[in-house]
Write a protein that holds these residues in place. Structure first.
Motif, PDB file in Angstrom:
ATOM      1  N   UNK A 132      -8.081  -0.296  -6.116  1.00  0.00           N
ATOM      2  CA  UNK A 132      -8.434  -0.854  -4.756  1.00  0.00           C
ATOM      3  C   UNK A 132      -8.104  -2.172  -4.267  1.00  0.00           C
ATOM      4  N   UNK A 133      -8.441  -3.038  -5.203  1.00  0.00           N
ATOM      5  CA  UNK A 133      -8.128  -4.571  -5.295  1.00  0.00           C
ATOM      6  C   UNK A 133      -6.804  -4.707  -4.598  1.00  0.00           C
ATOM      7  N   UNK A 134      -5.920  -4.034  -5.198  1.00  0.00           N
ATOM      8  CA  UNK A 134      -4.384  -4.173  -4.588  1.00  0.00           C
ATOM      9  C   UNK A 134      -4.465  -3.901  -3.062  1.00  0.00           C
ATOM     10  N   UNK A 135      -5.175  -3.499  -2.288  1.00  0.00           N
ATOM     11  CA  UNK A 135      -5.200  -3.342  -1.024  1.00  0.00           C
ATOM     12  C   UNK A 135      -5.379  -4.596  -0.079  1.00  0.00           C
TER      13      UNK A 135
ATOM     14  N   UNK B 242      -5.558   4.398   9.647  1.00  0.00           N
ATOM     15  CA  UNK B 242      -4.466   3.773   9.204  1.00  0.00           C
ATOM     16  C   UNK B 242      -4.331   4.095   7.440  1.00  0.00           C
ATOM     17  N   UNK B 243      -3.182   4.626   7.158  1.00  0.00           N
ATOM     18  CA  UNK B 243      -3.227   4.948   5.624  1.00  0.00           C
ATOM     19  C   UNK B 243      -2.337   4.002   4.833  1.00  0.00           C
ATOM     20  N   UNK B 244      -3.131   3.457   3.667  1.00  0.00           N
ATOM     21  CA  UNK B 244      -2.701   2.389   2.929  1.00  0.00           C
ATOM     22  C   UNK B 244      -2.374   2.989   1.638  1.00  0.00           C
ATOM     23  N   UNK B 245      -1.346   2.364   0.930  1.00  0.00           N
ATOM     24  CA  UNK B 245      -0.991   2.965  -0.167  1.00  0.00           C
ATOM     25  C   UNK B 245      -1.426   2.275  -1.383  1.00  0.00           C
ATOM     26  N   UNK B 246      -2.194   3.015  -2.223  1.00  0.00           N
ATOM     27  CA  UNK B 246      -2.587   2.741  -3.598  1.00  0.00           C
ATOM     28  C   UNK B 246      -1.690   2.739  -4.500  1.00  0.00           C
ATOM     29  N   UNK B 247      -1.500   1.943  -5.543  1.00  0.00           N
ATOM     30  CA  UNK B 247      -0.812   2.166  -6.784  1.00  0.00           C
ATOM     31  C   UNK B 247      -0.947   3.195  -7.359  1.00  0.00           C
ATOM     32  N   UNK B 248       0.092   3.774  -8.368  1.00  0.00           N
ATOM     33  CA  UNK B 248      -0.373   4.850  -9.208  1.00  0.00           C
ATOM     34  C   UNK B 248      -1.331   4.519 -10.058  1.00  0.00           C
ATOM     35  N   UNK B 249      -2.482   5.573 -10.466  1.00  0.00           N
ATOM     36  CA  UNK B 249      -3.456   5.277 -11.321  1.00  0.00           C
ATOM     37  C   UNK B 249      -2.969   5.681 -12.714  1.00  0.00           C
ATOM     38  N   UNK B 250      -3.462   4.815 -13.814  1.00  0.00           N
ATOM     39  CA  UNK B 250      -3.158   5.289 -15.118  1.00  0.00           C
ATOM     40  C   UNK B 250      -4.707   5.878 -15.624  1.00  0.00           C
ATOM     41  N   UNK B 251      -4.910   7.144 -15.161  1.00  0.00           N
ATOM     42  CA  UNK B 251      -5.955   7.857 -15.594  1.00  0.00           C
ATOM     43  C   UNK B 251      -5.674   9.313 -15.559  1.00  0.00           C
TER      44      UNK B 251
END
Length: 472
Positions: A106-109, A73-82
């Motif tokens: 990853x906390x946004x999952x 199951x592919x979950x979407x991470x938010x864009x990373x600011x790095x």
């Protein structure tokens, strides 16, 4: 009411399902997918829930096992600011600064994970959620699902996690430790992690109040004493603990022989038994250019055969092979040492390398994946720990199992390891009586560990016990 009764009766006829939730870092991804494969081999459906990128990475880097009966199951991470880190760091930085943006993201999952668990809970009489300890925050809402049960997967040794918990006890120690237990508590806490990551870990452990048990990628054959100590801790009261390891394949030759072999294995085929030193420092740290140069000189001066996997660390937005595939890191060096050494700058099959008869030693950072793979393949270690649990693992390998040489003391971690130190350690392991004795002990331990996963063995019975428990 009649409809509810019908649904409850109908649900009792459904199978159980397992949901695996990995932490997005290679050492953790690897263990979670290996455990998923193990569970699926019992005919249980497993759902592997992670980000798209890291699901793909885990599958690409899996050693030997085909993923069967596993649904990704592919979950979407938010864009990373790095930004992508440089190829080499000018100086060593505390781990894991370059990965912290990923960990925070990853906390946004949490919300999409809860939605997935709710959907899956309708398809099974019970869903067993196996989550990395560092994903406890993300899965904590499963306690609102009546037919959900969870188990935390610890990706470090029982030795390391015991002392991590032991050191954190602020209300006094619940019991005395035997005098012969190595004292690593005063030496190995400083410099292992950044303050930001310590706070991230604390957030996860704060959420750890809902799991029914804890799983460890270890074997009671060599960590039984520390599993017993963990079971005595107040924090593990009313928790079932299972030593499920080694999760890696212990007979790599059982894999498909028709697959294309990596070129380094073909190179190893040309060398005598126990004649080659394997050098690799994992996926989480990039060595400085200065340190790479010292290692290169030391390996050359030792006059021993070596296979060196030299790569940069995975970044927050990419895996190392995406960024530096087959890049020449030491111009002219490979041709200079071609008669005694091979340098690999892409992904290499570490487990197959360690299982090869030509390998007589392993220079490693002592991440737990590498440590337990080396143990199970019967290969002694030269330890150069760099962060997190690695210093404790090196002490365990050296003082408890006695199959390890330590390159430097942890309090000297900021000092450059000079070529002559490298040369000395390599020679001690590969051509001295001391090294031969460690090789004998490692080989005997490896044989026993491999036997432990056979029918009736220690790990075999422990795995069966866990499957029986969750299938009740």
């Amino acid at each position: 009411m009649a409809s509810q009764t019908y649904n409850q009766k109908n649900q009792k006829n459904l199978p159980i399902g397992v949901v695996s939730v990995p932490f997005p870092m290679q050492g953790h991804l690897n263990q979670t997918l290996l455990l998923s494969n193990l569970i699926s081999s019992y005919g249980i459906q497993v759902h592997f829930a992670g980000s798209t990128t890291h699901n793909q990475q885990a599958k690409q880097r899996l050693h030997g096992w085909n993923q069967q009966n596993i649904h990704f199951h592919d979950l979407q991470l938010p864009n990373l600011n790095s930004s992508i880190p440089p190829l080499f760091n000018e100086k060593t930085t505390e781990f894991p600064s370059h990965l912290q943006p990923l960990f925070d993201a990853s906390l946004n999952l949490r919300q999409p994970m809860f939605k997935l668990l709710q959907e899956l809970s309708l398809k099974y009489r019970r869903i067993i959620v196996i989550h990395d300890t560092l994903m406890a925050y993300v899965v904590q809402d499963l306690k609102f699902i009546p037919n959900a049960e969870s188990y935390a997967l610890h990706s470090v040794s029982a030795f390391a996690i015991f002392f991590h918990i032991w050191d954190s006890l602020s209300d006094g120690k619940p019991f005395e430790l035997d005098d012969d237990i190595p004292n690593c508590r005063d030496l190995l806490n400083e410099g292992c992690l950044t303050q930001e990551f310590k706070e991230f870990i604390a957030l996860q452990y704060k959420a750890l109040d809902f799991e029914s048990g804890r799983l460890y990628n270890t074997c009671r054959l060599f960590e039984g004493r520390y599993m017993n100590l963990l079971e005595k801790l107040p924090t593990n009261a009313n928790k079932k603990l299972f030593a499920m390891g080694p999760l890696n394949l212990v007979d790599i030759n059982r894999t498909n022989p028709s697959k294309i072999r990596h070129e380094c294995l073909e190179w190893l085929d040309k060398h005598d038994k126990n004649s080659v030193l394997f050098v690799s420092f994992g996926t989480s740290t990039s060595l400085t250019e200065e340190q790479i140069t010292e290692l290169a000189i030391g390996l050359e001066r030792s006059d021993q055969k070596f296979l060196w996997v030299l790569r940069m660390a995975d970044g927050a937005q990419f895996s190392a092979e995406d960024y530096m595939n087959k890049k020449n890191l030491l111009e002219g060096y490979e041709s200079k040492v071609k008669h005694k050494g091979m340098v690999v700058t892409d992904w290499a099959p570490q487990l197959e390398i360690l299982a090869h008869s030509a390998i007589g030693g392993f220079m490693s950072h002592c991440g737990w994946n590498s440590s337990i793979e080396s143990i199970s393949m019967g290969v002694p270690i030269i330890a150069l720990p760099m962060h997190s649990d690695q210093p404790k693992n090196s002490i365990f390998l050296r003082d408890v199992l006695k199959i390890c040489l330590l390159v430097r003391k942890w309090e000297k971690r900021d000092e450059l390891v000079r070529w002559d130190v490298v040369e000395n350690c390599v020679s001690r392991l590969m051509v001295s009586k001391e090294g031969e004795e460690m090789r004998r002990r490692a080989n005997e331990l490896g044989r026993k560990v491999r036997d432990s996963v056979e029918i009736g063995g220690t790990s075999y019975l422990e795995r069966d016990s866990f499957i029986t428990h969750i299938s009740r």
